[in-house]
Design a protein around this motif. Sequence first.
Motif, PDB file in Angstrom:
ATOM      1  N   GLU A 185      -2.565  -2.800   9.861  1.00 40.96           N
ATOM      2  CA  GLU A 185      -2.005  -2.789   8.511  1.00 40.96           C
ATOM      3  C   GLU A 185      -2.772  -3.736   7.605  1.00 40.96           C
ATOM      4  O   GLU A 185      -3.047  -3.401   6.445  1.00 40.96           O
ATOM      5  N   ARG A 189      -4.762  -2.689   4.219  1.00 39.54           N
ATOM      6  CA  ARG A 189      -4.447  -3.302   2.919  1.00 39.54           C
ATOM      7  C   ARG A 189      -5.694  -3.949   2.323  1.00 39.54           C
ATOM      8  O   ARG A 189      -5.911  -3.910   1.104  1.00 39.54           O
ATOM      9  N   GLN A 192      -7.586  -1.228   0.792  1.00 41.64           N
ATOM     10  CA  GLN A 192      -6.894  -0.752  -0.396  1.00 41.64           C
ATOM     11  C   GLN A 192      -7.251  -1.592  -1.618  1.00 41.64           C
ATOM     12  O   GLN A 192      -7.244  -1.104  -2.747  1.00 41.64           O
ATOM     13  N   LYS A 234       2.071   2.496   5.216  1.00 41.39           N
ATOM     14  CA  LYS A 234       0.976   3.159   4.510  1.00 41.39           C
ATOM     15  C   LYS A 234       1.489   4.333   3.688  1.00 41.39           C
ATOM     16  O   LYS A 234       1.010   4.580   2.573  1.00 41.39           O
ATOM     17  N   ARG A 236       4.385   4.589   2.231  1.00 42.83           N
ATOM     18  CA  ARG A 236       4.997   4.037   1.016  1.00 42.83           C
ATOM     19  C   ARG A 236       3.933   3.556   0.036  1.00 42.83           C
ATOM     20  O   ARG A 236       4.056   3.742  -1.171  1.00 42.83           O
ATOM     21  N   ARG A 237       2.876   2.949   0.573  1.00 43.33           N
ATOM     22  CA  ARG A 237       1.833   2.419  -0.305  1.00 43.33           C
ATOM     23  C   ARG A 237       1.081   3.541  -1.003  1.00 43.33           C
ATOM     24  O   ARG A 237       0.688   3.411  -2.165  1.00 43.33           O
ATOM     25  N   GLN A 238       0.889   4.658  -0.304  1.00 41.16           N
ATOM     26  CA  GLN A 238       0.134   5.772  -0.878  1.00 41.16           C
ATOM     27  C   GLN A 238       1.029   6.851  -1.459  1.00 41.16           C
ATOM     28  O   GLN A 238       0.539   7.853  -1.971  1.00 41.16           O
TER      29      GLN A 238
END
Length: 310
Positions: A185, A189, A192, A234, A236-238
């Motif tokens: 993770e 990040r 990202q 991931k 949720r982030r994307q």
Amino acid sequence: MSAYFFSIVIPTYNRAEYLTRCLTALTQLDYPRDRVEVVVVDDGSAQSMASTIAPFRSTLNLTLLRQTNGGPARARNAGAAQAQGQYLVFTDDDCQPAPDWLQALEAQLQTQPQALVGGHTINALPDNLFSTASQVLIDYLYDYYNTHHQPSFFASNNFAMATEQFRRLGGFDTAFSLAAGEDREFCDRWLQHLLPMAYAPGMQVYHTHHLSLKRFWRQHFNYGRGAYCFHQVKARRQAGQVKVEPLRFYWQLLTYPLPQRPLGQGLALSGLLMLSQIANILGFFWERSQQASLATPQPIEAPPPSGTVG
């Protein structure tokens, strides 16, 4: 101005013998002592590690922190918060860095000072088939994710980055309470935020992780649990579903040991790699069922491969 160039952060939990070997290896580093500090974080061991580290205080710039048990992600963050070095270097208590470990790291940082630098891990127990299989899996993942294109995954028992950048990103996600998935993770990040990653194969540590069949199964079952948490984060982030690896990834994984080993050992390792993926899948869906009882999870089509060491 940082007091040190490198801060080596080591989480530990109930493994005084392992920690002793790790610290002994650090005393043998071919690197100026006044440029390095070592921060050991005792993650709530039954017995204090104070007596374990005492013999090393005369040869290492050593700090011991103690916290209630919260997992390696939280322990690493605690160590990083107290670190005084320009760069953070993470390893684990069951690892013994090679003497030129920091030299290789510094050489890489001279060309890419803002990179997350990952090194190479060597299995220190070649006669243990289960430990060997776990290392073969990591070797395959490093070949797959890092060798032929921009690196995207390093295990947290051997990586480093600028302290300021680590803190800016918020450190490891402490929702990962197991030694499983938190490094994946963090790497995701990091990418990202469009930050570089660099593989330094000369930056080597020897990993002494004794595994039996039971411990091998539990390790990869927990990797599956961590993988589910990683996919949730991931997704949720994307704001969408996460791409999974193609079927050829798994076929290449299972056949990976065959050309490198004698036939009998290669087949045995392939069998253990298959077992690892079964454990991984079961851990993935077990974690999903556990979280489903608390909240409705994001939809995920299939589990990813395991890819963390402990």
